[in-house]
Design a protein around this motif. Structure first.
Motif, PDB file in Angstrom:
ATOM      1  N   GLY A 106     -10.032  -9.019  -4.065  1.00  0.00           N
ATOM      2  CA  GLY A 106      -9.448  -9.469  -5.322  1.00  0.00           C
ATOM      3  C   GLY A 106      -9.543  -8.489  -6.467  1.00  0.00           C
ATOM      4  N   ARG A 107     -10.113  -7.308  -6.247  1.00  0.00           N
ATOM      5  CA  ARG A 107     -10.252  -6.318  -7.307  1.00  0.00           C
ATOM      6  C   ARG A 107      -9.410  -5.085  -6.988  1.00  0.00           C
ATOM      7  N   ARG A 108      -8.871  -4.473  -8.028  1.00  0.00           N
ATOM      8  CA  ARG A 108      -8.012  -3.314  -7.848  1.00  0.00           C
ATOM      9  C   ARG A 108      -8.809  -2.125  -7.333  1.00  0.00           C
ATOM     10  N   PHE A 109      -8.148  -1.307  -6.520  1.00  0.00           N
ATOM     11  CA  PHE A 109      -8.758  -0.058  -6.082  1.00  0.00           C
ATOM     12  C   PHE A 109      -8.940   0.876  -7.273  1.00  0.00           C
ATOM     13  N   ASN A 110      -9.705   1.951  -7.060  1.00  0.00           N
ATOM     14  CA  ASN A 110      -9.864   2.967  -8.100  1.00  0.00           C
ATOM     15  C   ASN A 110      -8.569   3.762  -8.245  1.00  0.00           C
ATOM     16  N   ALA A 111      -8.316   4.639  -7.293  1.00  0.00           N
ATOM     17  CA  ALA A 111      -7.106   5.463  -7.271  1.00  0.00           C
ATOM     18  C   ALA A 111      -6.994   6.058  -5.878  1.00  0.00           C
ATOM     19  N   PRO A 112      -6.392   5.336  -4.920  1.00  0.00           N
ATOM     20  CA  PRO A 112      -6.315   5.850  -3.547  1.00  0.00           C
ATOM     21  C   PRO A 112      -5.822   7.289  -3.521  1.00  0.00           C
ATOM     22  N   ASN A 113      -6.495   8.094  -2.693  1.00  0.00           N
ATOM     23  CA  ASN A 113      -6.311   9.547  -2.755  1.00  0.00           C
ATOM     24  C   ASN A 113      -5.619  10.112  -1.528  1.00  0.00           C
ATOM     25  N   ASP A 114      -6.096   9.754  -0.335  1.00  0.00           N
ATOM     26  CA  ASP A 114      -5.515  10.283   0.896  1.00  0.00           C
ATOM     27  C   ASP A 114      -5.515   9.184   1.947  1.00  0.00           C
ATOM     28  N   VAL A 115      -4.616   9.294   2.929  1.00  0.00           N
ATOM     29  CA  VAL A 115      -4.401   8.218   3.886  1.00  0.00           C
ATOM     30  C   VAL A 115      -3.967   8.805   5.221  1.00  0.00           C
ATOM     31  N   VAL A 116      -4.436   8.181   6.312  1.00  0.00           N
ATOM     32  CA  VAL A 116      -3.985   8.531   7.663  1.00  0.00           C
ATOM     33  C   VAL A 116      -3.657   7.247   8.405  1.00  0.00           C
ATOM     34  N   CYS A 117      -2.778   7.353   9.369  1.00  0.00           N
ATOM     35  CA  CYS A 117      -2.396   6.214  10.203  1.00  0.00           C
ATOM     36  C   CYS A 117      -2.979   6.418  11.594  1.00  0.00           C
ATOM     37  N   ALA A 118      -3.778   5.456  12.052  1.00  0.00           N
ATOM     38  CA  ALA A 118      -4.380   5.521  13.382  1.00  0.00           C
ATOM     39  C   ALA A 118      -3.364   5.106  14.444  1.00  0.00           C
ATOM     40  N   ALA A 119      -3.728   5.325  15.699  1.00  0.00           N
ATOM     41  CA  ALA A 119      -2.817   5.018  16.802  1.00  0.00           C
ATOM     42  C   ALA A 119      -2.482   3.539  16.876  1.00  0.00           C
ATOM     43  N   ASP A 120      -3.385   2.672  16.417  1.00  0.00           N
ATOM     44  CA  ASP A 120      -3.122   1.234  16.448  1.00  0.00           C
ATOM     45  C   ASP A 120      -2.331   0.752  15.238  1.00  0.00           C
ATOM     46  N   GLY A 121      -1.940   1.671  14.359  1.00  0.00           N
ATOM     47  CA  GLY A 121      -1.151   1.314  13.185  1.00  0.00           C
ATOM     48  C   GLY A 121      -1.958   1.045  11.940  1.00  0.00           C
ATOM     49  N   ALA A 122      -3.292   1.000  12.057  1.00  0.00           N
ATOM     50  CA  ALA A 122      -4.129   0.770  10.881  1.00  0.00           C
ATOM     51  C   ALA A 122      -4.074   1.975   9.951  1.00  0.00           C
ATOM     52  N   LEU A 123      -4.132   1.699   8.658  1.00  0.00           N
ATOM     53  CA  LEU A 123      -4.135   2.740   7.638  1.00  0.00           C
ATOM     54  C   LEU A 123      -5.548   2.905   7.103  1.00  0.00           C
ATOM     55  N   TRP A 124      -6.089   4.100   7.250  1.00  0.00           N
ATOM     56  CA  TRP A 124      -7.406   4.437   6.720  1.00  0.00           C
ATOM     57  C   TRP A 124      -7.187   5.284   5.466  1.00  0.00           C
ATOM     58  N   PHE A 125      -7.889   4.965   4.376  1.00  0.00           N
ATOM     59  CA  PHE A 125      -7.654   5.709   3.149  1.00  0.00           C
ATOM     60  C   PHE A 125      -8.930   5.819   2.324  1.00  0.00           C
TER      61      PHE A 125
END
Length: 314
Positions: free
Chosen positions: A132-151
Motif C-alpha cells: 500500500g505504499r509507493r516505491f522510492n524510485a525504481p531503478n533497474d529491472v530484469v525479466c526472469a524466465a517465468d515472467g516475473a519482474l525483478w527490480f
C-alpha cells in the motif's frame, strides 16, 4: 507520456562516428581476447542525450532502446543508424527490459512505479506500490524466465530533482523486489544500501545486484551474488566484485556467465568466478550496457553517448 511523435527524428540514417579518443580494449585474461579482439573499436551511435541509461534490445521493433533520464525521453537506435524518440515527455525513466510478451518494461523515477509500452505504442502501469505504499524510485529491472519482474528501488529519484522529485521515502528501506504478473504479488527479496543494477546467471540460480551507496556517502561499490532458491527466495549473498573507479551502475550477464559491468573506466568484464577478465574503456563514465542479437555487439551508455563495440563471440 506519448509514444512516437510525428517529428521524432534525432539522427539521420548513416554510419556510426569514430571515437578517436578511446583506448583499446585491455585484456587481463586470454579468454577476453577471444570475445573482445584487440582490433575492436568503440563507435558512437549518438551523442546528444543529457544522461543516457537503461539500454535494451527490443526485438519486437528491431531497435536498441535506451533512456535519456534527464532529457525525459526514451530513444531508439535503428540498424540503419537513425535515432528516433520512442517516448516523449517521459517521467524520468531509468532502467528498461523486455518481458515475455515482447513489451518494454520501464522503471519510472517520476511516477515511482514500473510501466509498460507495447510495440504499437500503448502505455500502462504495471506495479505501483508495496504493501500500500509507493516505491522510492525504481531503478533497474530484469525479466526472469517465468515472467516475473525483478527490480531495484533505491532513493536516487527522491534526492535528485533532475532525475525525479524531492520527497521522503514512504517505505524507509531500499530493496530488491519480485513482481509476479500472473498473481499480482510483490515480494520484498533483499535490502541494500542503494540497490542499483541487477542480472541473473544463465541458469537463474544466482541473482547479481549492485550496491552503489558510495554515491550517497556510503561504502557500497560492489556487486553481490545471491543464491536463488526453488521458491525464488534469496540466500545469504557473497561479494562477487568490488568496482574501481566509481561504482557498478548497470550491468549484464552473458551466456557464459560473465558479468559485463559499468564503471568509471568503462565496461569491466568478470568471469562467473569473479575474476577480472578485461576492460573496454570509454571516454566518459559508463552507466550501463547491453547486448544486441546473438551477443555479437555490445551497446554502452555513457553520459550523452550511446556507444557500441562489435564482439567476436565464441
Amino acid at each position: 507520456m506519448s509514444a512516437e511523435p510525428a517529428s521524432n527524428l534525432l539522427r539521420r540514417p548513416g554510419p556510426p562516428d569514430p571515437v578517436p579518443d578511446s583506448d583499446r580494449p585491455k585484456a587481463f585474461d586470454p579468454r577476453f581476447t577471444d570475445v573482445v579482439p584487440p582490433r575492436a573499436r568503440l563507435v558512437s551511435l549518438y551523442d546528444q542525450a543529457v544522461f543516457s541509461e537503461g539500454p535494451v534490445w527490443w526485438s519486437a521493433r528491431n531497435i536498441l532502446v535506451w533512456s535519456d533520464i534527464e532529457g525525459r525521453r526514451v530513444l531508439g537506435w535503428h540498424p540503419d543508424g537513425c535515432v528516433r524518440v520512442v517516448i516523449d515527455a517521459a517521467p524520468f525513466i531509468n532502467g528498461n527490459t523486455v518481458d515475455r510478451n515482447g513489451d518494454l518494461i520501464h522503471c519510472e523515477h517520476g511516477n515511482r512505479r514500473l510501466s509498460r509500452t507495447t510495440p504499437d505504442g500503448r502505455s500502462s502501469p504495471v506495479v505501483e506500490t508495496y504493501e500500500g505504499r509507493r516505491f522510492n524510485a525504481p531503478n533497474d529491472v530484469v525479466c526472469a524466465a517465468d515472467g516475473a519482474l525483478w527490480f531495484t528501488d533505491p532513493a536516487y529519484g527522491l534526492r535528485l530533482p533532475r532525475q525525479g522529485a524531492l520527497a521522503e521515502s514512504d517505505l524507509g528501506h531500499h530493496s530488491v523486489y519480485r513482481f509476479d504478473p500472473s498473481t499480482g504479488r510483490v515480494r520484498r527479496m533483499a535490502d541494500l544500501g542503494q540497490p542499483n543494477g541487477l542480472a541473473f546467471s544463465p541458469n537463474e540460480r544466482t541473482l547479481y545486484v549492485s550496491d552503489t551507496s558510495r554515491t550517497e556517502g556510503g561504502d557500497g561499490h560492489t556487486i553481490h551474488a545471491y543464491p536463488v532458491g526453488d521458491d525464488h527466495s534469496l540466500g545469504e549473498p557473497r561479494i562477487f566484485a568490488e568496482i574501481e573507479p566509481c561504482v557498478p551502475d548497470g550491468f549484464r550477464g552473458d551466456h557464459r556467465g560473465w558479468i559485463w559491468t559499468s564503471s568509471g573506466s568503462g565496461v569491466q568484464v568478470f568471469s562467473a568466478e569473479g575474476h577480472r577478465l578485461g576492460l573496454i574503456p570509454t571516454p566518459q563514465v559508463c552507466s550501463n550496457c547491453c547486448f544486441g542479437p546473438g551477443e555479437r555487439r555490445l551497446f554502452i551508455t555513457a553520459q550523452a553517448h550511446l556507444y557500441a563495440v562489435d564482439l567476436a563471440g565464441d
